[in-house]
Write a protein that holds these residues in place. Structure first.
Motif, short mmCIF file in Angstrom:
data_model
loop_
_atom_site.label_atom_id
_atom_site.label_comp_id
_atom_site.label_asym_id
_atom_site.label_seq_id
_atom_site.Cartn_x
_atom_site.Cartn_y
_atom_site.Cartn_z
N GLU A 143 47.82 32.59 35.02
CA GLU A 143 47.33 31.23 34.82
C GLU A 143 46.54 30.76 36.05
OE1 GLU A 143 49.30 26.75 34.76
OE2 GLU A 143 50.51 28.46 34.14
N ILE A 144 47.02 31.11 37.23
CA ILE A 144 46.36 30.69 38.48
C ILE A 144 45.25 31.66 38.86
CG2 ILE A 144 46.74 30.22 40.95
CD1 ILE A 144 49.62 29.37 40.16
N GLU A 145 45.48 32.95 38.67
CA GLU A 145 44.46 33.95 39.01
C GLU A 145 43.16 33.71 38.26
OE1 GLU A 145 47.72 37.54 39.82
OE2 GLU A 145 46.49 37.54 38.02
N GLN A 146 43.26 33.30 37.00
CA GLN A 146 42.06 33.08 36.20
C GLN A 146 41.17 31.99 36.79
OE1 GLN A 146 43.86 32.36 32.33
NE2 GLN A 146 43.14 34.34 31.58
N LYS A 147 41.75 31.06 37.51
CA LYS A 147 40.97 29.97 38.09
C LYS A 147 40.12 30.44 39.29
CE LYS A 147 44.41 26.53 36.67
NZ LYS A 147 43.59 25.93 35.59
N PHE A 148 40.42 31.63 39.81
CA PHE A 148 39.64 32.18 40.92
C PHE A 148 38.59 33.18 40.44
CE2 PHE A 148 43.22 30.46 43.20
CZ PHE A 148 42.71 30.10 44.44
N GLU A 149 38.52 33.38 39.12
CA GLU A 149 37.52 34.32 38.60
C GLU A 149 36.12 33.74 38.78
OE1 GLU A 149 38.68 35.03 34.57
OE2 GLU A 149 40.39 36.27 35.12
N GLY A 150 35.14 34.62 38.84
CA GLY A 150 33.76 34.19 39.01
C GLY A 150 33.26 34.27 40.43
N ASN A 151 34.17 34.46 41.39
CA ASN A 151 33.77 34.60 42.79
C ASN A 151 33.31 36.05 43.01
OD1 ASN A 151 33.62 34.88 45.60
ND2 ASN A 151 35.25 33.40 45.95
N THR A 152 32.01 36.25 43.23
CA THR A 152 31.47 37.60 43.35
C THR A 152 31.91 38.31 44.62
OG1 THR A 152 29.43 36.69 44.30
CG2 THR A 152 29.44 37.10 41.93
N ASP A 153 32.54 37.59 45.55
CA ASP A 153 33.07 38.23 46.76
C ASP A 153 34.38 38.96 46.48
OD1 ASP A 153 30.99 37.32 48.33
OD2 ASP A 153 32.04 35.52 49.00
N VAL A 154 35.02 38.64 45.36
CA VAL A 154 36.36 39.17 45.05
C VAL A 154 36.28 40.24 43.97
CG1 VAL A 154 38.65 38.61 44.16
CG2 VAL A 154 37.49 37.03 45.72
N GLU A 155 36.90 41.39 44.23
CA GLU A 155 36.96 42.45 43.22
C GLU A 155 38.32 42.47 42.53
OE1 GLU A 155 37.02 47.27 43.16
OE2 GLU A 155 35.27 46.32 44.06
N GLN A 156 39.41 42.32 43.28
CA GLN A 156 40.76 42.35 42.71
C GLN A 156 41.58 41.21 43.31
OE1 GLN A 156 40.75 46.22 44.56
NE2 GLN A 156 41.77 47.07 42.78
N MET A 157 42.57 40.78 42.54
CA MET A 157 43.44 39.71 43.05
C MET A 157 44.84 39.84 42.45
SD MET A 157 42.11 36.30 41.01
CE MET A 157 40.37 36.72 40.91
N CYS A 158 45.80 39.27 43.17
CA CYS A 158 47.19 39.30 42.70
C CYS A 158 47.94 38.15 43.34
CB CYS A 158 47.85 40.63 43.07
SG CYS A 158 49.57 40.74 42.52
N LEU A 159 48.56 37.31 42.52
CA LEU A 159 49.34 36.17 43.02
C LEU A 159 50.77 36.60 43.29
CD1 LEU A 159 48.73 33.00 43.37
CD2 LEU A 159 50.26 32.76 41.40
#
Length: 553
Positions: A443-459
């Motif tokens: 739910e929170i990770e999706q709000k950080f999508e679209g940032n082209t500097d980021v390839e992977q993420m994990c809360l």
């Protein structure tokens, strides 16, 4: 009429068009091709060798290698000989393969193209019979066991064409999981036939039924999705499978082959996007895409440059893909179909097709699948005739997962009024903070999508006062300064936090010092992120740090 099994489909094509191309293997700029007849002859010799080992019918035969032509031929030989394939990831450590060889009761092992045999081999028992594939340059040299080439030279081909019963065990696939003991998912020939029938009836992969299909195989073949989408569909619908030589040659191999179907995980699509933007900044690309004639030429050049100009269906699956990534490819004329499934239901469950404007959804159920949501836990449940028969020698785990015929997927979600499924997270990923509040990472990770500097993420944040977002950077970020990346992440975190309840607000965004990978233990072999154990002792320090964006030292 009962649907034919995968090995019957192979016999049919082996006889009908023995001279047509079936398997293509790259060696630098050179490609070698095996026809259906040539591959069949090799499989029959290998099957005869297996029969000569006098193993009981239905013995478990291990198969560990990166994707290559021998992988497919060995799999066919195992079927012809009346045994059960037990395929493994080619990245396992010695300890890991020792565990699954034991759990799977493996009697003989095919070992091939891989880079870690020096470690992996320490976990293979000294008395384990091994058949070693031909050596591939740049990969480990395997010295143990019987050479593939020797068997083909010394052994006569098996002349029979035995047909298995639909309830005969076809394969055992060990799930990688993020925690716990691997579980061996059992699928029968009937399970696979049901998948083939469903995919043939609706043709969601947009395959040519006359056999004009070019497949490109690079995701691990021991995973059910690659095995079903590539191996099964090629054998049942006809066509040719081409392999990639290495990570370094991936782009060149893809461009050479120009597949008619392309199946990739989100991480691959993200990398392809980064590669495009590394050559042309997004601002410039967007400007060109607004000019009608220029837009057509730019799209065509990009698709051709990637090798996707002939692809009739482009699929993403295995994990959630950012909507921004899907939108980006849609803008350049590569529309992505999102697929959802798991090893336990043969990776066949839901699909979202081009033109279905349902952001965040994985589509409707495929024919033959039923789906409902558990009212108490929001867990997604499916029921179909291609659900596994159970976990190998684990009746208790089977009973936990399949109840009253319903497969408990472990995913959480909801179904909208039109029947589209949305996944909101994993039952096991949901964690409780120090404030005794449950947090759903996705739910929170999706709000950080679209940032082209980021390839992977994990809360992360189990037992912590606030959550922390771990990120790895994209290739696009490498062209920017650390200050610029930091500023963009901090501004985005501030915007995201404004719309979150206090206990959900992200205390810090931490830039990992290296990408999340299988090699460093931050990804499972199926590219699921697992990092709580790695960072649990550092989380509190980052939370208490006054900086919103921290860089792992």
């Amino acid at each position: 009429m009962q649907q034919e099994t995968i090995i019957e489909a192979f016999y049919r094509r082996e006889k009908a068009h023995p001279d047509k191309p079936f398997l293509k293997q790259p060696f630098g700029e050179r490609w070698e091709t095996y026809s259906w007849g040539e591959a069949g002859l090799m499989a029959r010799k290998m099957a005869n060798y297996l029969i000569q080992q006098n193993l009981p019918k239905g013995s478990k035969i291990g198969l560990v290698s990166k994707n290559c032509r021998e992988w497919i031929i060995a799999d066919l030989a195992i079927m012809m000989a009346g045994h059960v394939s037990v395929p493994f990831f080619a990245t396992l450590t010695g300890e890991q393969i020792n565990e699954v060889l034991r759990l799977g009761d493996v009697a003989l092992l095919f070992a091939g193209k891989m880079e870690v045999w020096e470690d992996m081999g320490t976990g293979v028992p000294d008395d384990m019979p091994i058949i070693r594939f031909p050596h591939y340059a740049g990969n480990s040299k395997i010295e143990r066991g019987k050479a593939w080439e020797e068997i083909l030279e010394e052994t006569e081909p098996f002349t029979d064409s035995p047909v298995p019963a639909h309830d005969d065990l076809w394969t055992i696939i060990f799930t990688s999981g993020t925690t716990g003991t691997p579980k061996g998912v059992m699928h029968t020939y009937g399970t696979l036939s049901n998948v083939a029938q469903q995919l043939d009836t609706t043709n969601p992969l947009n395959l040519d039924r006359n056999g004009n299909n070019q497949f490109f195989s690079f995701l691990p073949l021991n995973h059910i999705a690659e095995r079903g989408v590539i191996e099964l569909m090629c054998i049942t619908h006809g066509g040719c499978i081409a392999f990639t030589e290495s990570i370094e040659r991936f782009a060149a191999n893809l461009k050479d082959i120009r597949p008619t179907l392309f199946f990739a995980v989100p991480r691959i699509w993200t990398k392809l996007r980064s590669g495009i933007l590394a050559k042309m900044p997004e601002e410039k690309l967007n400007r060109l895409l607004k000019i009608p004639l220029i837009s057509t030429l730019v799209k065509r050049k990009i698709r051709s440059g990637l090798g996707l100009d002939r692809s009739r269906r482009n699929i993403t699956g295995a994990a959630a893909i950012p909507e921004e990534t899907k939108a980006f490819f849609n803008r350049i004329g590569i529309t992505l179909s999102e697929a959802y499934g798991m090893t336990e239901n043969c990776a066949t469950s839901h699909m979202l097709f081009p033109g279905q404007n349902k952001p965040g959804s994985v589509g409707k159920t495929q024919p033959g699948t039923e789906c409902r949501i558990d009212p108490d836990t929001n867990e997604i449940l499916t029921r179909a005739d291609y659900t596994m028969t159970g976990y190998y020698k684990s009746p208790d785990k089977t009973a936990e997962t399949i109840r009253d015929g319903w497969l408990h997927t472990g995913d959480q979600g909801y179904i909208d009024d039109e029947g589209f499924l949305y996944i909101t997270g994993r039952v096991k990923d949901t964690f409780k903070s120090a404030k005794a509040k449950f947090i759903v990472p996705k739910e929170i990770e999706q709000k950080f999508e679209g940032n082209t500097d980021v390839e992977q993420m994990c809360l992360l944040g189990l037992g912590m006062p606030q959550p922390v977002l771990m990120v790895s950077l994209s290739e696009a970020a490498a062209a920017r300064t650390q200050d610029a990346v930091t500023t963009r992440l901090a501004e985005q975190a501030e915007r995201v936090n404004e719309g979150l309840a206090s206990y959900k607000k992200v205390a810090a965004v931490v830039v990992a010092k290296e990408p999340f990978s299988i090699e460093n233990g931050l990804l499972t072999p199926t590219l699921k992120i697992k990092m709580h154990e790695r960072y649990k002792d550092q989380l509190l320090g980052w939370i208490e740090d006054s900086e919103m964006v921290c860089w792992e030292s």
